[in-house]
Structures are given as C-alpha cells and as structure tokens.
Design an enzyme around this catalytic site. Structure first.
Site, short mmCIF file in Angstrom:
data_model
loop_
_atom_site.label_atom_id
_atom_site.label_comp_id
_atom_site.label_asym_id
_atom_site.label_seq_id
_atom_site.Cartn_x
_atom_site.Cartn_y
_atom_site.Cartn_z
N LYS A 21 0.85 -1.19 0.00
CA LYS A 21 0.00 0.00 0.00
C LYS A 21 0.89 1.24 0.00
O LYS A 21 1.46 1.62 1.02
CB LYS A 21 -0.92 0.06 1.23
CG LYS A 21 -2.02 1.10 1.03
CD LYS A 21 -2.44 1.83 2.27
CE LYS A 21 -1.59 3.00 2.63
NZ LYS A 21 -1.60 4.15 1.69
N GLY A 69 7.22 5.92 7.50
CA GLY A 69 6.33 7.09 7.55
C GLY A 69 6.58 7.88 8.82
O GLY A 69 7.70 7.90 9.34
N SER A 70 5.52 8.47 9.33
CA SER A 70 5.68 9.39 10.47
C SER A 70 5.75 8.63 11.81
O SER A 70 5.33 7.48 11.90
CB SER A 70 4.52 10.37 10.49
OG SER A 70 3.32 9.65 10.70
N GLY A 121 3.69 5.25 12.87
CA GLY A 121 4.57 4.10 13.09
C GLY A 121 4.42 3.53 14.50
O GLY A 121 4.36 2.31 14.68
N GLU A 158 10.31 2.45 10.02
CA GLU A 158 11.28 3.53 9.82
C GLU A 158 10.50 4.83 9.89
O GLU A 158 9.55 5.01 9.11
CB GLU A 158 11.97 3.40 8.45
CG GLU A 158 12.98 2.29 8.37
CD GLU A 158 14.09 2.40 9.38
OE1 GLU A 158 14.35 3.52 9.88
OE2 GLU A 158 14.70 1.38 9.71
N CYS A 216 13.84 11.81 5.35
CA CYS A 216 13.91 11.58 6.80
C CYS A 216 15.36 11.69 7.27
O CYS A 216 15.62 11.85 8.46
CB CYS A 216 13.29 10.25 7.19
SG CYS A 216 13.83 8.89 6.18
N GLN A 243 1.57 20.15 3.47
CA GLN A 243 2.98 20.19 3.85
C GLN A 243 3.54 21.60 3.67
O GLN A 243 4.34 22.07 4.49
CB GLN A 243 3.77 19.18 3.00
CG GLN A 243 5.22 18.99 3.40
CD GLN A 243 5.40 18.38 4.78
OE1 GLN A 243 4.80 17.37 5.09
NE2 GLN A 243 6.21 19.00 5.62
N GLU A 296 10.39 17.33 13.65
CA GLU A 296 10.74 17.14 12.24
C GLU A 296 9.84 18.02 11.38
O GLU A 296 8.63 17.99 11.51
CB GLU A 296 10.53 15.68 11.86
CG GLU A 296 10.97 15.39 10.44
CD GLU A 296 10.83 13.91 10.07
OE1 GLU A 296 9.81 13.31 10.41
OE2 GLU A 296 11.77 13.38 9.44
P1 ADP Z 1 3.37 11.05 5.97
O1 ADP Z 1 3.21 12.21 6.87
O2 ADP Z 1 4.72 10.87 5.39
O3 ADP Z 1 2.27 10.91 4.96
P2 ADP Z 1 2.19 8.85 7.38
O4 ADP Z 1 2.76 8.11 8.52
O5 ADP Z 1 0.90 9.56 7.56
O6 ADP Z 1 3.34 9.81 6.93
O7 ADP Z 1 2.01 7.90 6.11
C1 ADP Z 1 2.93 6.91 5.73
C2 ADP Z 1 2.16 5.73 5.15
O8 ADP Z 1 1.36 5.19 6.19
C3 ADP Z 1 1.19 6.10 4.02
O9 ADP Z 1 1.14 5.04 3.08
C4 ADP Z 1 -0.12 6.22 4.75
O10 ADP Z 1 -1.24 6.01 3.91
C5 ADP Z 1 0.00 5.12 5.78
N1 ADP Z 1 -0.87 5.27 6.97
C6 ADP Z 1 -1.34 6.41 7.51
N2 ADP Z 1 -2.10 6.14 8.59
C7 ADP Z 1 -2.10 4.80 8.75
C8 ADP Z 1 -2.68 3.89 9.70
N3 ADP Z 1 -3.42 4.32 10.71
N4 ADP Z 1 -2.44 2.58 9.55
C9 ADP Z 1 -1.66 2.12 8.57
N5 ADP Z 1 -1.10 2.91 7.63
C10 ADP Z 1 -1.31 4.23 7.72
#
Ligand code: ADP
Length: 476
Positions: free
Chosen positions: A172, A225-226, A230, A247, A281, A328, A379
C-alpha cells in the site's frame, strides 16, 4: 485520455478513477487519477497473496533471482520514463527522480543476488550424535506501507527482499504517489512475477493501511512514515503477535567544527538540508556550528542558498522542486514563522512565484537558534534548517544527541580523532563524516535508533533478518 493508477490484485489491474492525482509543480494539470480501495479489495489482495505463498515460497531461488534481475534491468532501462512519473507526482527534480528510479533498479538487482546468497548454519550439538541446523524461511504474507517521499526506492527496498526470500506481498503506497508504485509493479509483472505474489492496493492509510495492520492473515508489516503512525502500527502489531519494522522520522544534526574545510561543509549542508526539497527523513535539519566560524559559515551557506533555482520539477534548470502538497507547504511555512516568533533571524522561506501555479517555497535557514526552540525539536520535512552555535566539540556532540530521534548524524571536520570520537558517540543508526546526512548506499543497512526506528534494519544483507524467520533443526 486521463491516466488511472489502478490496483493490481491477483494478477489483474482494476479500479475506477476515484481521486485526482495532483502535480505539485502545476496544480492546473493533474498527473492523472487514482483508484481507491475499500477493505473488500484488500481482502482479495490478501487472499491472493496467501494462495500464492505455497508455490512462491517453494520456488527455486534461481527463479526468484531471474525475475528480480529482469525487473531491475527494466527499471534501469526505463529510468527516465519512471523518473518523469515520479517527479510529476512527488515534485523532486527530474534528475533526482531519475536517480531514485535508477537506485530502485540497483536494489532489485542486489536482492536478486540475495535470493541466491541466503545461507544457513550447521553447528555441533552439545549432545553426542546430534546435528544442529539453522535455516531461514519466509515469513508468509508481508504488508508493506510506504511514504510519498521516495515513491519508487522505498517500495523497491521492501518488496525486493520480501520476494527474494519467498514471501508474498500486499503493497500500500502513499496516497500522493500511486502512479509511481503502479509503474514499478507493472515492471515486476512484465518480468514474469506469478500472479498473487505481489499485490498493489491504493488507498487511504486510515482505511486500507489500518486494515492491513489489523488483518490476521498478514504475518508481518514493514512501514516507513511518520512517528505517530509508526508507533500506532508497532503497538497494534505487537498486540497481534505480528512481526513489525518501522522507519520513522529524523531531526538529523550536522556538526561543523572550526577545523572543517568550510566549502566541503557548506556543500554538505546545502545538499543535506535542501535537496529533494528537504523531504528526506535523513535531511540535515540542525546545523551545529562552532562559534568561531559560525558567521562565515552562515554567509557562505546563505549565498549558496540564494542561488538555488526553485521551480517546476521537470524544468531542467530547477534545483529545488515544489513541496509535495498544500498541507505540507502550510506546515513548512508555519515552522518558518514559528522560528521568527521564537526570536530567530530567518533567511529565505517565502513562497516562490513560478510560471505554473504550484507549492514552491524558497529554502529557509533559521540562524543562531537555541536547541530548545520548536524548530530544533520537531521534524519539519521541508526545505527548512537552522543553525545552532556550539562552544566546542564536546558541546556540539551534546547538542547533536539532544533529540528524541536517532536516524542519521553528521560531522564536518579535518580531525581524525574528533571524527572517530563522533562516529563512536553519535546516538544514531548512521553517521556521516564530511558528507551530507542524507544519501545512502543500497547494499548496506539503513535505519536508526530512538524514536526514528523500530525493529530490524532494512537493506543490504541485513534485510534478511526481517524478511525471514529462523528455524533451528535437531537431527539425531
Ligand atoms: P506522511 O506524513 O509521510 O504521509 P504517514 O505516517 O501519515 O506519513 O504515512 C505513511 C504511510 O502510512 C502512508 O502510506 C499512509 O497512507 C499510511 N498510513 C497512515 N495512517 C495509517 C494507519 N493508521 N495505519 C496504517 N497505515 C497508515
């Protein structure tokens, strides 16, 4: 005709246009449209991956090698075309988009080799007449959740080891970069990957991503991701007994000592802080500079920043592409204004007008800040950095480590003793000497400490620690 990024489930492309795919360099000309999955689509993808697992996990490593190697060759051949898709939807410059695509090709080829290099161990038992054998097996169905900032390299460095070692995959990608992910998956299909081994599901993290984490049929999750997302994923996976690798963010320091070659330091900071629009990152965001050279360093860095060309990602003269989206952009600008309100002098950071309407922002440097300011704690994930004055090396090291993050840490110095000391004492997963904090090799481990990472390292031969599970066999 509008291009639609579709799901790829059990060897079939499907899904109607449901969401416009914005071009951050030109809001009037979207890249195309994207399908949006619901949980029924995800369930089909998981079922396909489960079904494919028995044959794929038993496939010869030579077969896995050949498919990944061919996919790597195709990615390398088409790096320009892939780079155009990537830069159009993510906004990094075309040179950066092509470079990242080439990197994805190299990663696929590296892991093609890893499929053939997976070894076990045979050791003497403590009991006479018994043999002990340690082998590695695939984990099962792996869920990969990826961010928008490296939309081809990160999916590649997760799916390549997953597939190389016999797992099957549900990927995904981020909502903002569906077309790049679809282009990568199409190449793996063309390279001959059997149906069901790799499934692509496009959609929202809160719906599809969360359902992947919750599914009892996905055996492991690899996420980039964030930090808040995470942490939530790591906790949910722990509760479900699922392997997890996260990560997350960084607040990476770059120490510049008085004995540094100042031009090397300025070049490293310019690249580390602002290239790829600072959306890495591993970006250098806290520039910790020894007092005696601070003003000279700032004068040289701001002079170089002032010459950077901000503009459309596909324009050959552009050095800094747009910020990825409006949310952003507003966040980056708010950090700039917040730093001013906290008393910092800020160079740059304004919105930039270009020939097309996009999220263009001049790189920003907050000068002579203090470590406690918000800009040095959180960040930003944009073209924003700050300088902090240090009294000496020990003070600089203490400031560098004074963060909840621990991804990458850098130092510019000509002192062998100080560089070695820093490498030993920096609380980070990666340490750079006279190099930007961002920019890593594909064949060695990538990852951090503290709030930046959770679980085993990614990339290189270390990837096997996550994508395989160990079995210890006893033969009497
Ligand atoms: P960013 O701020 O870089 O978009 P996120 O952590 O929101 O960081 O997103 C990173 C990835 O995690 C994306 O593919 C996003 O769709 C997915 N994501 C966001 N929320 C969730 C969640 N609750 N569970 C699983 N995946 C998620």
């Amino acid at each position: 005709m509008t291009k639609i990024a579709q799901h790829y489930i059990n060897g079939e492309w499907r899904g109607a246009a449901a969401k416009a795919n914005e071009n951050p360099s030109d809001l009037a000309t979207p890249v195309g449209d994207s399908a949006q999955a619901d949980t029924a689509d995800l369930d089909e993808a998981i079922d396909a991956a489960k079904l494919a697992f028995s044959s794929w996990s038993a496939a010869s490593p030579q077969v896995r090698h050949d498919i990944l190697d061919k996919a790597g060759s195709l990615v390398l051949e088409r790096q320009k075309q892939l780079g155009e898709i990537l830069s159009s939807e993510e906004g990094k410059t075309l040179a950066e988009g092509i470079g990242e695509s080439a990197r994805a090709g190299q990663i696929l080829k590296f892991f093609a080799g890893e499929a053939l290099r997976l070894t076990g161990e045979r050791v003497a038992s403590t009991r006479p007449g018994v043999d002990v054998e340690i082998t590695r097996e695939p984990i099962g169905v792996v869920g990969l959740i990826t961010p928008w900032n490296f939309p081809i390299a990160i999916p590649a460095w997760k799916l390549a080891p997953a597939i190389a070692f016999g797992n099957t995959v549900v990927l995904k990608p981020a909502e903002l970069t569906p077309a790049t992910a679809a282009a990568l998956v199409a190449i793996l299909e063309e390279a001959g990957l059997p149906k069901g081994v790799l499934n692509l599901v496009l959609g929202k993290g809160s719906i599809v991503g969360q359902a992947m984490v919750d599914s009892s049929d996905i055996n492991a999750i690899s996420f980039t991701g964030s930090v808040p997302t995470g942490r939530g994923i790591a906790a949910a996976c722990a509760g479900r007994g699922k392997a997890v690798q996260c990560e997350m963010g960084g607040k990476n320091p770059m120490v510049v000592l008085a004995d540094a070659d100042i031009d090397v330091a300025v070049a490293a900071c310019l690249n580390g802080a602002f290239f790829s629009t600072g959306q890495r990152c591993t970006a250098s965001s806290r520039l910790i500079v020894e007092r005696s050279i601070h003003d000279e360093f700032v004068a040289k860095l701001t002079a170089a920043m002032g010459k950077l060309v901000v503009g459309h990602a596909l324009d050959a003269s552009t050095q800094i592409g747009p910020v990825v989206d409006a949310g952003q952009f507003d966040k980056d600008r708010a950090y700039v204004e917040g730093a001013k309100a906290d008393g910092a002098e800020v160079f740059g950071g304004d919105a930039v007008e270009a020939a097309t309407k996009g999220h263009f922002m001049a790189p920003a440097l907050a000068i002579n800040t203090t470590p406690d300011m918000k800009i040095n704690r959180e960040e930003v994930f944009g073209p924003v950095a700050s300088t902090i004055i240090a009294d000496d090396y020990d003070h600089a090291l203490a400031i560098a480590n004074d963060t909840e993050f621990g991804l990458s840490s850098g130092i510019c110095t000509t002192s062998l003793a100080k560089s070695r000391h820093f490498m030993r004492h920096a609380q980070a997963g990666m340490v750079m000497v006279n190099l930007p904090t961002a920019g890593v090799d594909p064949h060695v481990p990538f990852g951090g400490r503290k709030a930046s990472s959770f679980g085993p390292r990614e990339q290189g031969s270390y990837a096997r620690h996550f994508y395989t599970t160990v079995k210890t066999g006893y033969v009497g």
